[in-house]
Design a protein around this motif. Structure first.
Motif, PDB file in Angstrom:
ATOM      1  N   TYR A 270       0.848  -1.192   0.000  1.00  0.00           N
ATOM      2  CA  TYR A 270       0.000   0.000   0.000  1.00  0.00           C
ATOM      3  C   TYR A 270       0.887   1.246   0.000  1.00  0.00           C
ATOM      4  N   ASN A 342     -13.186   3.586  -0.361  1.00  0.00           N
ATOM      5  CA  ASN A 342     -12.857   3.093  -1.701  1.00  0.00           C
ATOM      6  C   ASN A 342     -12.581   1.601  -1.773  1.00  0.00           C
ATOM      7  N   HIS A 344      -9.781   0.356  -1.015  1.00  0.00           N
ATOM      8  CA  HIS A 344      -8.341   0.229  -1.265  1.00  0.00           C
ATOM      9  C   HIS A 344      -7.723   1.607  -1.032  1.00  0.00           C
ATOM     10  N   ASP A 346      -4.676   4.065  -2.933  1.00  0.00           N
ATOM     11  CA  ASP A 346      -3.975   4.138  -4.201  1.00  0.00           C
ATOM     12  C   ASP A 346      -3.136   5.412  -4.250  1.00  0.00           C
ATOM     13  N   LEU A 347      -2.139   5.423  -5.125  1.00  0.00           N
ATOM     14  CA  LEU A 347      -1.335   6.627  -5.332  1.00  0.00           C
ATOM     15  C   LEU A 347      -2.209   7.845  -5.646  1.00  0.00           C
ATOM     16  N   HIS A 349      -4.934   8.709  -4.442  1.00  0.00           N
ATOM     17  CA  HIS A 349      -5.640   9.255  -3.284  1.00  0.00           C
ATOM     18  C   HIS A 349      -4.872  10.353  -2.557  1.00  0.00           C
ATOM     19  N   LYS A 418       1.654  -4.212  -8.870  1.00  0.00           N
ATOM     20  CA  LYS A 418       2.110  -2.960  -8.268  1.00  0.00           C
ATOM     21  C   LYS A 418       3.044  -2.220  -9.219  1.00  0.00           C
ATOM     22  N   ARG A 421       1.147  -0.644 -12.079  1.00  0.00           N
ATOM     23  CA  ARG A 421       0.389   0.536 -11.646  1.00  0.00           C
ATOM     24  C   ARG A 421       1.330   1.726 -11.484  1.00  0.00           C
ATOM     25  N   CYS A 422       2.493   1.520 -10.924  1.00  0.00           N
ATOM     26  CA  CYS A 422       3.465   2.607 -10.795  1.00  0.00           C
ATOM     27  C   CYS A 422       3.855   3.173 -12.158  1.00  0.00           C
TER      28      CYS A 422
END
Length: 472
Positions: A270, A342, A344, A346-347, A349, A418, A421-422
């Motif tokens: 996270y 949400n 989750h 996330d970046l 947020h 991960k 997503r980055c």
């Protein structure tokens, strides 16, 4: 009777003697995992708060095209690349961590290693794996020796020594020169915890500064400038001033090549301070009702997250209505609210209107983190989460080992999800096929002849694209 060697001399001996064949298969495998993970979070950090400002400032500090800013086309002097990429790695609290040492060892080491490798050339994939293993053993080796609560920001302070040992190894410094380089990086060491308290970008800046300092220390020694030797145990050495209670028993097991600390790194599943991760996982578990229905935020009356003293010390801060991103990433109440709302964290947020969302801050008022009063100043577990619903029902969960720790490693699929997503958060859009090529290159890293191949892949822009912010 011969006197015992200084710790700086022991560190230099270790850094210069480790061979690829000394590493265990697991140490090699985990080096690959966390090199890719660190590249990913560094690329994502290129579009995070503060990255553009840092680069604008750096434009006034000199020119050169020795090394690459990850996630961008731009090339800069090697020292600036080490600093900026170090900042990008740590600025979103998403980089790997050694929990027992309480530090993020690759955030300082990898940017300095890659900056040197780009400038010098000829650094192979095997060289990179060995350098990373050395850097982690030195920096985390300092961390596991500490017996008191952190007084300074250890990822920056101890991290600089690991980065220096790794770069010095790649530079082929002599034993004496590397000892002096450790002295010269100590002369530049920075790492106050005050930015952590205030949620300031100065916190990840210190990681970048110590990465740059490592490269500078090695350059200075190679140019003939001496440092000093009694770096750690001297009356004004690192331990007496920064970490006044220490025991080197475990560290010397590491230096004897009987323990590879890179095998003990934890992912950050996270994007938040590691001290919040037990709370995040607990909320995700408790939100699930029997039959698959999820508890809604409006059903929750209160949540109490209890953990060792360091967890509350770092992340029990009050929620603010308009927080800086770096503050929010270390605020359990804010993070917990995003999870409840949400499902989750996330970046995305920590960007734009998410930071001032009124519903988030209303829910955050119902979440608190407290200390269990334990005696271990560095422990991050156990963590318990107690949720009270408005209908009077109570639900509880307890964590003895956090997700993505060495005993609960992420699956390969989770690790790559991960990373991908980055990649989406690169400041300048990068091709999907380059992302997959980088995964393949790191999987076969021991076969790579020059690690500049990795950098070429992860900075190649899409033609005709002017650069855009991440997909949110």
């Amino acid at each position: 009777m011969a006197s015992s060697p200084l710790l700086a001399e022991e560190f230099a001996t270790h850094a210069l003697s480790v061979q690829y064949e000394d590493l265990t298969p697991d140490a090699i495998a985990q080096a690959k995992v966390f090199i890719l993970d660190t590249f990913g979070v560094g690329i994502a950090g290129s579009s995070a708060f503060g990255a553009d400002s840092l680069i604008r400032a750096a434009d006034t500090w000199g020119t050169g095209e020795e090394a690459t800013l990850w996630g961008r086309r731009k090339r800069v002097p090697a020292g600036l690349a080490a600093m900026a990429n170090g900042y990008q790695i740590h600025c979103q609290e998403f980089d790997c961590v050694h929990e027992g040492a309480v530090l993020h060892p690759l955030a300082t080491s990898l940017p300095a290693i890659i900056a040197f490798a780009e400038r010098h050339g000829g650094v192979s994939g095997k060289d990179l794996i060995v350098a990373c293993a050395i850097g982690v053993n030195i920096s985390a080796g300092l961390g596991i020796a500490c017996r008191a609560a952190m007084r300074f920001f250890r990822p920056a302070t101890a991290g600089g020594f690991g980065a220096t040992a790794a770069v010095g190894r790649l530079m082929r410094l002599s034993h004496e020169a590397l000892v002096h380089a450790l002295g010269l990086v100590y002369a530049q060491t920075s790492g106050t915890l005050q930015p952590h308290v205030e949620g300031s970008t100065a916190l990840p800046m210190q990681v970048g500064m110590n990465s740059r300092a490592a490269l500078q220390a090695c350059d200075l020694v190679r140019a003939g400038l001496p440092g000093f030797k009694d770096v750690f145990e001297g009356p004004y050495g690192y331990f007496p001033l920064y970490e006044p209670e220490w025991d080197l028993t475990d560290t010397r097991v590491v230096l004897a090549k009987k323990r590879w600390l890179i095998s003990e790194l934890s992912h950050k599943p996270y994007p938040a301070g590691r001290a919040t991760h037990g709370g995040v996982e607990g909320l995700l578990v408790l939100m699930q009702n029997e039959g698959g229905a999820k508890i809604k935020p409006d059903d929750v009356d209160s949540v109490t997250i209890t953990g060792p003293p360091v967890t509350a010390r770092l992340c029990a801060r009050p929620d603010l209505p308009d927080p800086l991103p770096n503050y929010a990433r270390l605020c359990m109440s804010y993070i917990g609210a995003k999870v409840l709302l949400n499902g989750h964290i996330d970046l995305a947020h920590y960007r734009g209107a998410e930071l001032t969302d009124s519903k988030t801050h209303e829910v955050a008022k119902r979440i608190k983190m407290v200390s269990d009063g334990g005696s271990d100043p560095n422990a991050l577990i156990p963590v318990s989460v107690d949720m009270r619903l408005k209908n009077g029902q109570t639900k509880s969960w307890k964590c003895e080992q956090m997700l993505a720790s060495p005993t609960r490693r992420l699956t390969r699929e989770q690790h790559l999800a991960k990373f991908r997503r980055c990649w989406d958060f690169s400041a300048e859009k990068l091709p999907t096929d380059s992302r997959e090529k980088l995964i393949t290159l790191v999987d076969d890293l021991e076969k790579v002849g020059d690690v500049r191949q990795l950098v070429e892949v992860m900075t190649a822009p899409i033609r005709g694209t002017s650069g855009a912010m991440a997909k949110l």
